[in-house]
Design a protein around this motif. Sequence first.
Motif, PDB file in Angstrom:
ATOM      1  N   ILE A 635      33.962  17.255 -23.535  1.00 24.42           N
ATOM      2  CA  ILE A 635      35.054  16.032 -23.337  1.00 24.42           C
ATOM      3  C   ILE A 635      35.233  16.115 -21.702  1.00 24.42           C
ATOM      4  O   ILE A 635      34.696  15.449 -21.274  1.00 24.42           O
ATOM      5  CB  ILE A 635      36.257  15.859 -24.149  1.00 24.42           C
ATOM      6  CG1 ILE A 635      35.688  16.465 -25.313  1.00 24.42           C
ATOM      7  CG2 ILE A 635      36.881  14.870 -23.138  1.00 24.42           C
ATOM      8  CD1 ILE A 635      37.257  15.541 -26.040  1.00 24.42           C
ATOM      9  N   MET A 636      35.635  16.906 -21.002  1.00 29.95           N
ATOM     10  CA  MET A 636      35.847  16.816 -19.457  1.00 29.95           C
ATOM     11  C   MET A 636      34.057  16.931 -18.963  1.00 29.95           C
ATOM     12  O   MET A 636      34.102  16.082 -17.819  1.00 29.95           O
ATOM     13  CB  MET A 636      36.658  18.483 -19.588  1.00 29.95           C
ATOM     14  CG  MET A 636      38.123  18.524 -19.986  1.00 29.95           C
ATOM     15  SD  MET A 636      39.074  17.236 -19.044  1.00 29.95           S
ATOM     16  CE  MET A 636      39.332  17.668 -16.996  1.00 29.95           C
ATOM     17  N   ARG A 637      33.584  17.851 -19.721  1.00 32.14           N
ATOM     18  CA  ARG A 637      31.984  17.230 -18.477  1.00 32.14           C
ATOM     19  C   ARG A 637      31.753  15.408 -18.374  1.00 32.14           C
ATOM     20  O   ARG A 637      31.359  15.297 -17.075  1.00 32.14           O
ATOM     21  CB  ARG A 637      31.231  18.208 -19.311  1.00 32.14           C
ATOM     22  CG  ARG A 637      29.777  17.921 -18.486  1.00 32.14           C
ATOM     23  CD  ARG A 637      30.165  18.034 -17.108  1.00 32.14           C
ATOM     24  NE  ARG A 637      28.294  18.761 -17.052  1.00 32.14           N
ATOM     25  CZ  ARG A 637      27.863  17.429 -16.387  1.00 32.14           C
ATOM     26  NH1 ARG A 637      28.478  16.358 -16.418  1.00 32.14           N
ATOM     27  NH2 ARG A 637      26.827  17.186 -15.616  1.00 32.14           N
ATOM     28  N   LEU A 638      31.928  14.947 -19.506  1.00 35.60           N
ATOM     29  CA  LEU A 638      31.660  13.627 -20.050  1.00 35.60           C
ATOM     30  C   LEU A 638      32.812  12.971 -19.220  1.00 35.60           C
ATOM     31  O   LEU A 638      32.315  12.056 -17.896  1.00 35.60           O
ATOM     32  CB  LEU A 638      32.255  13.045 -20.779  1.00 35.60           C
ATOM     33  CG  LEU A 638      32.197  11.869 -21.573  1.00 35.60           C
ATOM     34  CD1 LEU A 638      30.523  11.368 -20.697  1.00 35.60           C
ATOM     35  CD2 LEU A 638      31.857  11.229 -22.744  1.00 35.60           C
ATOM     36  N   TYR A 639      33.886  13.586 -18.524  1.00 32.60           N
ATOM     37  CA  TYR A 639      35.182  12.483 -18.538  1.00 32.60           C
ATOM     38  C   TYR A 639      35.467  12.367 -16.378  1.00 32.60           C
ATOM     39  O   TYR A 639      35.166  11.946 -15.693  1.00 32.60           O
ATOM     40  CB  TYR A 639      36.282  12.630 -19.011  1.00 32.60           C
ATOM     41  CG  TYR A 639      36.577  12.078 -19.725  1.00 32.60           C
ATOM     42  CD1 TYR A 639      35.909  11.082 -20.582  1.00 32.60           C
ATOM     43  CD2 TYR A 639      37.476  12.040 -21.040  1.00 32.60           C
ATOM     44  CE1 TYR A 639      35.693  10.153 -22.012  1.00 32.60           C
ATOM     45  CE2 TYR A 639      37.797  11.066 -21.866  1.00 32.60           C
ATOM     46  CZ  TYR A 639      36.575  10.507 -22.441  1.00 32.60           C
ATOM     47  OH  TYR A 639      36.827   9.681 -23.606  1.00 32.60           O
ATOM     48  N   VAL A 640      35.040  13.780 -16.208  1.00 28.41           N
ATOM     49  CA  VAL A 640      35.502  14.323 -15.068  1.00 28.41           C
ATOM     50  C   VAL A 640      33.782  14.537 -14.329  1.00 28.41           C
ATOM     51  O   VAL A 640      33.956  15.439 -13.123  1.00 28.41           O
ATOM     52  CB  VAL A 640      36.477  15.344 -14.784  1.00 28.41           C
ATOM     53  CG1 VAL A 640      37.719  14.848 -15.099  1.00 28.41           C
ATOM     54  CG2 VAL A 640      36.044  16.551 -15.064  1.00 28.41           C
ATOM     55  N   GLY A 641      32.557  14.903 -15.178  1.00 28.90           N
ATOM     56  CA  GLY A 641      31.707  15.500 -14.733  1.00 28.90           C
ATOM     57  C   GLY A 641      31.236  14.780 -13.704  1.00 28.90           C
ATOM     58  O   GLY A 641      29.883  14.420 -13.646  1.00 28.90           O
ATOM     59  N   LEU A 642      31.029  13.746 -13.851  1.00 31.15           N
ATOM     60  CA  LEU A 642      29.517  12.715 -13.801  1.00 31.15           C
ATOM     61  C   LEU A 642      30.403  11.907 -12.200  1.00 31.15           C
ATOM     62  O   LEU A 642      31.027  12.102 -11.801  1.00 31.15           O
ATOM     63  CB  LEU A 642      29.705  11.444 -14.384  1.00 31.15           C
ATOM     64  CG  LEU A 642      29.815  11.840 -15.612  1.00 31.15           C
ATOM     65  CD1 LEU A 642      29.610  10.260 -17.006  1.00 31.15           C
ATOM     66  CD2 LEU A 642      28.341  12.498 -16.097  1.00 31.15           C
ATOM     67  N   HIS A 643      29.131  11.568 -11.225  1.00 34.26           N
ATOM     68  CA  HIS A 643      29.473  11.230 -10.486  1.00 34.26           C
ATOM     69  C   HIS A 643      29.908   9.814 -10.348  1.00 34.26           C
ATOM     70  O   HIS A 643      30.188   9.321  -9.184  1.00 34.26           O
ATOM     71  CB  HIS A 643      28.613  11.255 -10.014  1.00 34.26           C
ATOM     72  CG  HIS A 643      27.945  12.478  -9.235  1.00 34.26           C
ATOM     73  ND1 HIS A 643      28.357  12.643  -7.801  1.00 34.26           N
ATOM     74  CD2 HIS A 643      27.153  13.035  -9.347  1.00 34.26           C
ATOM     75  CE1 HIS A 643      28.002  14.818  -7.154  1.00 34.26           C
ATOM     76  NE2 HIS A 643      27.405  14.324  -8.946  1.00 34.26           N
ATOM     77  N   GLU A 644      30.205   9.073 -11.262  1.00 35.58           N
ATOM     78  CA  GLU A 644      30.347   8.065 -11.435  1.00 35.58           C
ATOM     79  C   GLU A 644      32.051   7.875 -12.196  1.00 35.58           C
ATOM     80  O   GLU A 644      31.942   8.866 -13.242  1.00 35.58           O
ATOM     81  CB  GLU A 644      29.232   6.582 -12.300  1.00 35.58           C
ATOM     82  CG  GLU A 644      28.687   6.803 -11.527  1.00 35.58           C
ATOM     83  CD  GLU A 644      27.412   7.349 -11.902  1.00 35.58           C
ATOM     84  OE1 GLU A 644      27.703   8.454 -12.617  1.00 35.58           O
ATOM     85  OE2 GLU A 644      26.403   8.767 -10.986  1.00 35.58           O
TER      86      GLU A 644
END
Length: 699
Positions: A635-644
């Motif tokens: 979940i963290m990779r999805l929410y805060v691991g993206l550049h957008e």
Amino acid sequence: MNAMTKRLSHDYPYLQMRTYSSGDLADLGDKESCDKLQSIARYYIFVIGLKQLPLELRFGMCMPYECTPDLMNNAMSKMTDMVNELVNKTLASQPDLPLPTKVVPVLKFQMVSPDTWNEETKDDRAATSRIFGIFIATLLCFVVAGTVYENILQVPKKSLFKPNIDDAKLKPFVRVSEQVTLDSNREVKFSDNSGANFEMGNINLSDNEFTMTTKASVLSMRDISKGFLNENNLLHERPLFAALVSSFSLQVNLNNLTVTRRNKDEHPELEVIEGFRVLTMFWGIFCATSLYVLTAHVDNILRMLYLFKSITFTMCASGNLAPNLFLFFITFMSFYKIHKIMSKPGEYTVKTYFAMLIYRIWKYTPVYYFIFFFGWICLPYLSDAPTWYLSETLFRDCDKYWWSTLLYFNNFYPFFVEGLNGCFYWPFVIVCDLQLYLLLPVWVLVYKMNKLAFHALMTVLSIGGAILLFFVFYNNKLSVGVLTLENYYLYAYNFNKPYGKLPSVALGCWIAVFYINLLEYRKLTPDQKKEWKLMHFLHTSFIPVIVLGVWSAFALNFICLVPFEVNKDGYAWTTLQNSFYNALCQFAYVSSVMAILTLIFCGRLHILAPLLGMSVWRPLSKLTLCSYLVYPIVIMRLYVGLHESIYLGMFNIACYFLYNMIAAYLIALVVYLLIQGPMTNITAIVMKKLTPSKKPLTG
């Protein structure tokens, strides 16, 4: 002076730096372009928030290069102290302000350099990451070697698993009938009118009947291993070296995912637990997908506030009770298996107790340690997004508290942990299970010695646990609503402590006792069954179906819909109302599922039971432990691991949930094939090789 000289000579490209900074709340600026201004500018994220809430405002800022991280940290620290001192003085000078909370808000200001965090964490973990990489490579080599050996070199091939009990013969959840013949004091024969046969101990299985032989002795390690290990795996029948190599085989472990966990002496209705486990995991991931939005950088951040006030979010947030249901099922199966072990002829000793405890710890330890070290060591390498520094909240202060995490004690030391910020904080279900498991064999022993004392003890645990939950909420002024300052203390005081799970554990023990009595009831003749009035009433009358069904519907509505008002306004309820809800919601939620399980065991839910007992749930259920340990990282990779930034809405959250669920289970499959599956096989092999089988007596 150098910065001032550049400013006066117009050497700073201020227009570009302003362009690369945030334009509004939804924009973090252009980090990549700012980074290209080497020796001229640095990229920072300016953070404004409250210490008691995970919700933050973030602004990307392209700052002059002379603004070093140390300089910015000192400036933010002084600003934080100054603003909070001003707030405290204002509140002290006006004590009659009509504030909804007595908690003094603590503002925080931070200037975070993502590049600095990334470089420092990678430098700190460079050596350990190499070691961990070598460890993973070694595991992969074992998997390849085991797969090659199993599929190419293993001659002659032999079936690794006993075939599943014939589902055509054992039609799901058809009540087993129950002809029992006592041939002698030492041999018992069972038969079933459907043609199915069950093993109820150390039994010789045949096509039409089977016998069980007994021998009085001290309970051995083999007795314990038979109680906990799956007997369908036949790897132990091979030579030791061949069995150990094949333990890492992909074929073996993939096949193991589809094999039932039931041993020969266990009944098919237990398959419904697999379905319940998976659905509970889905609900937990859905809840986490909704709540972890608080850590994300959101396009439409104002929409978040409206989302938290919706009835849909209230239903999603009720998934935070899912851990209680996990403990309920874990306690049920553990009590049932321990009772089976203690029911074997023999003496229960301290050695037996510690052997069972070691089994329990070892069940979790390999995969628990693997995910902990993987996340702690490898997290900085999973993304280079500007907000990826927020992933550190999953392993905050692990350099201080790694030892308590490895000893399954991190829910007490440190005692206080923030809800979404701590060292491997989320596997508290495992930690609480191990801590409560210290007492579970004692409770089973109490049941075997004095049933009345056992029921009195469980009553004290369930009612006393609910009263304790009431006072925890009342004394700390906690709230059921999501966005309240008081809930900064909710996780540490209420959520991750074993005493907060006592009602669920007590209900788990009760359903186990009910099921044990149910198995005894099935052995009786029709005339004898009538003497068991309550059990016979549950099997024959339609009233229990109505009563328990209505209770389940009412209880689920109670926990899912009642908090709607307090989610709209976190201070809509009084402390007394919040405390009463907290005291009752766990009992209501778990008892509603307990009611459904009771009807299934009694053969009353002919539609729901087969659905929950489908074989499709088996592999997903066996992956539940791994998926539970990895889903916050996903979940963290999805929410805060993206550049957008992400766009928030219920449809989007549903899509994020599907992604998180699929990704968590795929990663769990990899972890299972690398660690959990091989370690389960090796445990079974070693225990069965080191504990010679007993020769059955003939009567």
